[in-house]
Design a protein around this motif. Structure first.
Motif, mmCIF file in Angstrom:
data_model
loop_
_atom_site.group_PDB
_atom_site.id
_atom_site.type_symbol
_atom_site.label_atom_id
_atom_site.label_comp_id
_atom_site.label_asym_id
_atom_site.label_seq_id
_atom_site.Cartn_x
_atom_site.Cartn_y
_atom_site.Cartn_z
ATOM 1 N N UNK A 122 -21.967 1.526 -30.237
ATOM 2 C CA UNK A 122 -20.761 1.517 -29.419
ATOM 3 C C UNK A 122 -21.051 0.675 -28.186
ATOM 4 N N UNK A 123 -20.159 -0.255 -27.893
ATOM 5 C CA UNK A 123 -20.318 -1.152 -26.747
ATOM 6 C C UNK A 123 -19.341 -0.742 -25.666
ATOM 7 N N UNK A 124 -19.868 -0.511 -24.463
ATOM 8 C CA UNK A 124 -19.071 0.026 -23.368
ATOM 9 C C UNK A 124 -18.975 -0.969 -22.221
ATOM 10 N N UNK A 125 -17.861 -0.900 -21.501
ATOM 11 C CA UNK A 125 -17.716 -1.737 -20.308
ATOM 12 C C UNK A 125 -18.379 -1.050 -19.122
ATOM 13 N N UNK A 126 -18.264 -1.640 -17.945
ATOM 14 C CA UNK A 126 -18.947 -1.102 -16.760
ATOM 15 C C UNK A 126 -18.404 0.257 -16.335
ATOM 16 N N UNK A 158 -16.145 2.885 -20.702
ATOM 17 C CA UNK A 158 -15.113 2.978 -21.737
ATOM 18 C C UNK A 158 -15.583 2.181 -22.961
ATOM 19 N N UNK A 159 -15.505 2.800 -24.147
ATOM 20 C CA UNK A 159 -15.914 2.136 -25.386
ATOM 21 C C UNK A 159 -14.921 1.015 -25.691
ATOM 22 N N UNK A 160 -15.433 -0.208 -25.779
ATOM 23 C CA UNK A 160 -14.603 -1.380 -26.048
ATOM 24 C C UNK A 160 -14.713 -1.865 -27.484
ATOM 25 N N UNK A 161 -15.888 -1.693 -28.104
ATOM 26 C CA UNK A 161 -16.095 -2.109 -29.490
ATOM 27 C C UNK A 161 -17.078 -1.172 -30.153
ATOM 28 N N UNK A 162 -16.926 -1.026 -31.461
ATOM 29 C CA UNK A 162 -17.862 -0.253 -32.261
ATOM 30 C C UNK A 162 -18.262 -1.104 -33.460
ATOM 31 N N UNK A 163 -19.571 -1.163 -33.718
ATOM 32 C CA UNK A 163 -20.088 -2.013 -34.788
ATOM 33 C C UNK A 163 -20.926 -1.163 -35.734
ATOM 34 N N UNK A 164 -20.612 -1.225 -37.033
ATOM 35 C CA UNK A 164 -21.412 -0.532 -38.046
ATOM 36 C C UNK A 164 -22.661 -1.372 -38.313
ATOM 37 N N UNK A 165 -23.831 -0.722 -38.318
ATOM 38 C CA UNK A 165 -25.081 -1.468 -38.450
ATOM 39 C C UNK A 165 -25.932 -0.969 -39.618
ATOM 40 N N UNK A 166 -25.333 -0.271 -40.570
ATOM 41 C CA UNK A 166 -26.135 0.339 -41.634
ATOM 42 C C UNK A 166 -26.882 -0.671 -42.501
ATOM 43 N N UNK A 167 -26.432 -1.900 -42.578
ATOM 44 C CA UNK A 167 -27.111 -2.899 -43.411
ATOM 45 C C UNK A 167 -28.005 -3.839 -42.597
ATOM 46 N N UNK A 168 -28.155 -3.588 -41.321
ATOM 47 C CA UNK A 168 -28.935 -4.463 -40.451
ATOM 48 C C UNK A 168 -30.413 -4.138 -40.515
ATOM 49 N N UNK A 169 -31.228 -5.157 -40.210
ATOM 50 C CA UNK A 169 -32.667 -4.908 -40.070
ATOM 51 C C UNK A 169 -33.000 -4.812 -38.581
ATOM 52 N N UNK A 170 -34.253 -4.528 -38.277
ATOM 53 C CA UNK A 170 -34.643 -4.318 -36.882
ATOM 54 C C UNK A 170 -34.426 -5.563 -36.028
ATOM 55 N N UNK A 171 -34.718 -6.722 -36.589
ATOM 56 C CA UNK A 171 -34.524 -7.968 -35.835
ATOM 57 C C UNK A 171 -33.052 -8.221 -35.528
ATOM 58 N N UNK A 172 -32.175 -7.902 -36.486
ATOM 59 C CA UNK A 172 -30.739 -8.101 -36.272
ATOM 60 C C UNK A 172 -30.216 -7.213 -35.148
ATOM 61 N N UNK A 173 -30.677 -5.962 -35.122
ATOM 62 C CA UNK A 173 -30.249 -5.036 -34.066
ATOM 63 C C UNK A 173 -30.703 -5.571 -32.713
ATOM 64 N N UNK A 207 -21.600 -3.890 -20.602
ATOM 65 C CA UNK A 207 -22.489 -3.285 -19.601
ATOM 66 C C UNK A 207 -23.503 -2.337 -20.239
ATOM 67 N N UNK A 208 -23.079 -1.601 -21.260
ATOM 68 C CA UNK A 208 -23.947 -0.609 -21.881
ATOM 69 C C UNK A 208 -23.686 -0.553 -23.375
ATOM 70 N N UNK A 209 -24.642 0.045 -24.090
ATOM 71 C CA UNK A 209 -24.475 0.268 -25.526
ATOM 72 C C UNK A 209 -25.061 1.628 -25.882
ATOM 73 N N UNK A 210 -24.464 2.246 -26.881
ATOM 74 C CA UNK A 210 -24.974 3.512 -27.396
ATOM 75 C C UNK A 210 -25.180 3.330 -28.896
ATOM 76 N N UNK A 211 -26.429 3.491 -29.331
ATOM 77 C CA UNK A 211 -26.740 3.456 -30.747
ATOM 78 C C UNK A 211 -26.687 4.888 -31.243
ATOM 79 N N UNK A 212 -25.723 5.181 -32.104
ATOM 80 C CA UNK A 212 -25.568 6.537 -32.624
ATOM 81 C C UNK A 212 -26.074 6.573 -34.053
ATOM 82 N N UNK A 213 -26.922 7.572 -34.346
ATOM 83 C CA UNK A 213 -27.541 7.673 -35.656
ATOM 84 C C UNK A 213 -27.873 9.131 -35.939
ATOM 85 N N UNK A 214 -27.979 9.453 -37.216
ATOM 86 C CA UNK A 214 -28.376 10.799 -37.627
ATOM 87 C C UNK A 214 -29.795 10.719 -38.196
ATOM 88 N N UNK A 215 -30.691 11.558 -37.682
ATOM 89 C CA UNK A 215 -32.078 11.524 -38.164
ATOM 90 C C UNK A 215 -32.185 11.950 -39.626
#
Length: 169
Positions: free
Chosen positions: A123-127, A130-145, A78-86
């Motif tokens: 972080x991937x959340x249900x409706x 509640x956080x259901x999955x967390x995915x590390x994306x440090x090696x991803x590019x913009x298109x992959x995200x 249902x929702x996602x939260x992209x967490x990052x440090x500037x």
């Protein structure tokens, strides 16, 4: 008695022949000699050979292919939260480019959260939130995200947004 033995012998012979035919799958080398890569060849690809008038290759292709397994349905959230440090943006320029672009606006159910010292994750959340999955994306590019979010996020049909888009009262 002799005719009975011949009968059983013929049944045994037919059984052996059918077992050999079922195990007559081509080896990796045989398939390579025919131009097929056995490890990557799906049987659905063999059926497409007819579209190019290559009917004579279909039989050999079928000897080299793997049965298609239906792909598992992608899990939706249902929702996602992209967490990052500037402060870590210099280490992850692709993530910085995604965050600072107009791409996040394409996902109304995506929230960007700045967390000090954290490597980028989604972080991937249900409706229920509640956080259901967390995915590390440090090696991803913009298109992959963007592709990941398009694949795994539900299309949001928020009543407030619907009201604003349609200008209804």
């Amino acid at each position: 008695m002799v005719s009975c033995n011949i009968f059983y012998l013929s049944i045994l012979l037919l059984s052996i022949i059918s077992i050999q035919k079922s195990n007559a799958e081509f080896s990796t080398e045989d398939c390579a000699a025919l131009g097929f890569i056995k490890a990557n060849l799906l049987c659905s690809s063999c059926d497409q050979l007819k579209d190019f008038s290559l009917d004579e290759l279909v039989v050999h292709c079928k000897e080299c292919c793997h049965k298609d397994v239906t792909a598992p349905k992608e899990k939706k959230y249902a929702r996602a939260v992209l967490e990052v440090c500037t402060c870590k943006f210099p280490a992850y320029p692709q993530i910085q480019a995604f965050v600072k672009s107009d791409r996040p606006a394409k996902f109304p159910n995506l929230q960007i959260k700045y967390v000090r010292g954290l490597d980028p994750i989604i972080k991937l959340l249900d409706k229920d939130g509640i956080v259901r999955d967390t995915v590390a994306i440090e090696k991803w590019n913009t298109d992959s995200v963007e592709e990941f979010l398009r694949t795994h996020l539900d299309k949001e049909e928020d009543d407030d947004r619907h009201y604003l888009k349609t200008n209804q009262i």
